[in-house]
Structure formats: C-alpha cells, structure tokens
Write a protein that holds these residues in place. Structure first.
Motif, short mmCIF file in Angstrom:
data_model
loop_
_atom_site.label_atom_id
_atom_site.label_comp_id
_atom_site.label_asym_id
_atom_site.label_seq_id
_atom_site.Cartn_x
_atom_site.Cartn_y
_atom_site.Cartn_z
N TYR A 12 0.82 -1.21 0.00
CA TYR A 12 0.00 0.00 0.00
C TYR A 12 0.86 1.26 0.00
O TYR A 12 0.52 2.25 -0.61
CB TYR A 12 -0.97 0.00 1.18
N LYS A 16 4.12 -0.41 4.17
CA LYS A 16 2.87 -1.11 4.51
C LYS A 16 2.45 -2.13 3.44
O LYS A 16 2.12 -1.78 2.33
CB LYS A 16 1.75 -0.08 4.69
N ASN A 37 -8.57 -8.43 12.59
CA ASN A 37 -8.63 -7.16 11.85
C ASN A 37 -7.26 -6.83 11.29
O ASN A 37 -6.25 -6.94 12.00
CB ASN A 37 -9.09 -6.02 12.76
N GLY A 38 -7.23 -6.45 10.03
CA GLY A 38 -5.96 -6.07 9.42
C GLY A 38 -5.13 -7.23 8.91
O GLY A 38 -4.00 -7.03 8.43
N ALA A 39 -5.66 -8.44 8.95
CA ALA A 39 -4.88 -9.63 8.53
C ALA A 39 -4.61 -9.64 7.04
O ALA A 39 -3.61 -10.21 6.58
CB ALA A 39 -5.63 -10.90 8.93
N GLY A 40 -5.50 -9.01 6.26
CA GLY A 40 -5.32 -9.02 4.81
C GLY A 40 -6.44 -9.72 4.06
O GLY A 40 -6.35 -9.93 2.85
N LYS A 41 -7.52 -10.05 4.75
CA LYS A 41 -8.63 -10.77 4.12
C LYS A 41 -9.24 -9.96 2.97
O LYS A 41 -9.38 -10.45 1.86
CB LYS A 41 -9.72 -11.10 5.15
N SER A 42 -9.60 -8.72 3.27
CA SER A 42 -10.22 -7.90 2.22
C SER A 42 -9.25 -7.61 1.09
O SER A 42 -9.63 -7.60 -0.08
CB SER A 42 -10.74 -6.58 2.80
N THR A 43 -7.99 -7.39 1.44
CA THR A 43 -6.96 -7.15 0.42
C THR A 43 -6.93 -8.32 -0.56
O THR A 43 -6.91 -8.13 -1.78
CB THR A 43 -5.59 -6.97 1.09
N GLN A 82 -16.76 -5.74 1.50
CA GLN A 82 -17.00 -5.45 2.92
C GLN A 82 -17.75 -4.12 3.09
O GLN A 82 -18.57 -3.98 3.98
CB GLN A 82 -15.66 -5.40 3.67
#
Ligand code: ATP
Ligand code: MG
Length: 287
Positions: A12, A16, A37-43, A82
């Motif tokens: 990103y 990051k 949260n922030g693990a990278g699932k949505s990414t 999401q």
C-alpha cells in the motif's frame, strides 16, 4: 474450477503491505477465510475480484491469468465487498434489476430469479420499499442477493454475516450450502462460528501471511490435547490470563470457569474436546 494465487503481494505504501508473498490454491467448495482485523482478508478478496491489482504475483483461474485478463473471472463472479453500498432510493426489486443489467443478465428467467433470491433472503415483504428504509441486516441481505444475481461460479463474500441476526445467519448458511455444489465460494469472517458449520476448508491469515489452510479436522488437530477447563478465583484471573491463552471465561458461584490452551495441564484442569475456535486462537496468538 481451480484458483491459484501465486506469490501475491500488495504494497500500500513504502512500509505497509496488505499481503506479502501470499500463495494458496482454492478448488471447488466453500473456503472460510479467518483472520483478525488487518490480517489481509479484504486485500486478498479484492484482488481475486479484480477490483484491486497485486503489486507482485499472479492469480490464475483455470490457468487463465486474471491479473492480465480480468474479464475472464468477472464474467463468472459474484462479489459482496465489505463496504458494500446500496442506492437508497431504489427498492430491492429495482436494485436487483439494475445490478442484473450491469452484469448483462436478462431474459425471461430474470424476474423469477429475483423473486427466488428475495425469498431465499427473506426480503419479499420489504421488497417494494426503498432500500434506504431497511435495517443494516436487511441491506446486507440485499448485498448478498446482488452477488448471486448472475448465478456465478465464483462467489466472494467479504464478511457476509455482519449485521445479521442468528436466524438470518442460519438462513444464509443454508442458502450458501445449496449453492456451493460446483462453485468456488470464499467467505471471510472473524467469527469462527459463522464459518465452521459450512466451510469445507479453512484458511487463517495474519499480518498479510497465510498461517494455515486445510480441512477443519486437520486444523483442529493442531490443538488436540491442548485445550483445558479449570476453575479459578477472580483474584487469580489476571495472573492466569498473562500466562495462558484463554478461549472463554464464564462465571459460576463467584468463581470463574476458564477454557484455555496450554501445552500441559495445570492442577485440576480437565481436558476438553478441541474445536476450530480453539485452533484459531492458538494459531493466531502463537504465530
Ligand atoms: N487502501 C489502503 N491503504 C493503506 N493501507 C491499507 C489499505 N487497505 C488496507 N490497508 C492495510 O492493509 C492491512 C490489511 O487490511 P485488510 O483490510 O485487507 O484486512 P482485513 O483482514 O480485511 O481486516 P478486517 O477484519 O478489519 O476487515 C491492514 O494493515 C490495513 O491497514
Ligand atoms: Mg476486511
């Protein structure tokens, strides 16, 4: 159906990464994606859905490189992001007609398809009211319906059960199980109980990396013989918490019953049958 994610990174900014050198192969069936949260699932899901491009690496669907030819997957994709947004002035019928037109779905089967989806998601009664007047859970169900409108072969749901009450969660699970026969379905959640009853396979992510992927039984096996329950006093709780991975705590007659994970039992601890929640906590805390 075969989706091959090969050495994908998403950078990103300078330091990051949303995902780092990530590889995973997905075949037909339901895959549950778990991670804090922030693990990278949505990414990850956004890159599979081709609404975000990887900085490095390739994604192949049935050997077609979708990072180069996005249309190959887009034609057979259903995606619930999401942060899905609806058009508040349209009613559910109109919104699904709109989404169908955008996806090039039409013909005489469209109206029965819309009705079937609205029934399956328990939205029929509200279908003629503007979506802006719906509750959060109802809007979420409209989002689920739009993902299914084109009868997709690849279905991606990013946190589909957010905002759904227990009854609607069950309804959603049944709907997805019925659909999954010849498709790839990927669902993300950080609620283990939302996916453990329907997912054939589970992948656990943390900090942009894959910790583990496999059948639930094999993941659960990693904490077999490590899950215990014991009774402690309130006064001992803080010290206990600092030295153990606690899964849950319940109150009983002024004392606390603690379910925890440990390599070896403390005095009076009783061994428990391990489940996916135990494994998830253990693997995300120790990796
Ligand atoms: N557009 C962006 N710009 C900068 N950093 C981002 C961006 N999107 C995500 N990130 C970062 O990438 C990491 C992974 O985020 P991502 O949204 O994929 O996590 P997630 O597993 O979906 O989390 P959640 O459970 O909260 O939805 C996080 O550290 C996040 O802050
Ligand atoms: Mg997310």
């Amino acid at each position: 159906m075969k989706l091959e994610i090969q050495n994908i990174s998403k950078k990103y900014n300078k330091e990051k990464y949303g995902l780092k050198d990530f590889s995973m192969t997905i075949e037909k069936g339901i895959l549950g994606l778990l991670g804090p949260n922030g693990a990278g699932k949505s990414t990850l899901l956004k890159m599979i859905a081709t609404v975000s491009k990887p900085s490095n690496g390739t994604i192949l669907l049935n050997k077609n490189n979708i990072t180069k030819d996005a249309n190959y997957i887009r034609k057979q994709l259903g995606f619930l992001p999401q942060d899905f947004g609806v058009y508040p002035n349209l009613n559910a019928y109109e919104f699904l007609e709109y989404m169908a037109a955008m996806k090039g779905v039409g013909g005489k089967n469209l109206q029965p398809r819309i009705t079937q989806l609205l029934e399956g998601l328990n939205l029929i009664d509200a279908a003629k009211k503007p979506i802006g007047s719906y509750s959060g859970g109802m809007k979420q169900r409209v989002g689920i319906a739009q993902a299914l409108i084109n009868s997709p072969k690849i279905l991606i749901f990013d946190e589909p059960t957010v905002g759904l009450d227990p009854e609607e969660r069950v309804r959603f699970r049944n709907l997805i199980s019925d659909l999954a026969n010849n498709c790839i379905v990927i669902l993300s959640s950080h609620i283990v109980s939302d996916i453990d009853t329907i997912a054939d396979q589970v992948a656990i992510l943390k900090n942009g990396s894959l910790i583990v992927k496999g059948h639930q039984e094999n993941i659960i096996r990693k904490v077999q013989d490590k899950v215990y329950e014991t009774k402690i006093t309130k006064e001992d709780y803080t010290a206990f918490k600092n030295s153990h991975i606690i899964v849950s705590t319940t109150r009983k007659n002024g004392d606390l019953i603690v379910r925890y994970i440990s390599e070896k039992p403390d005095n009076n601890a009783i061994k428990q049958q391990a489940n996916l929640e135990d494994a998830y906590l253990y693997l995300t805390k120790t990796n």
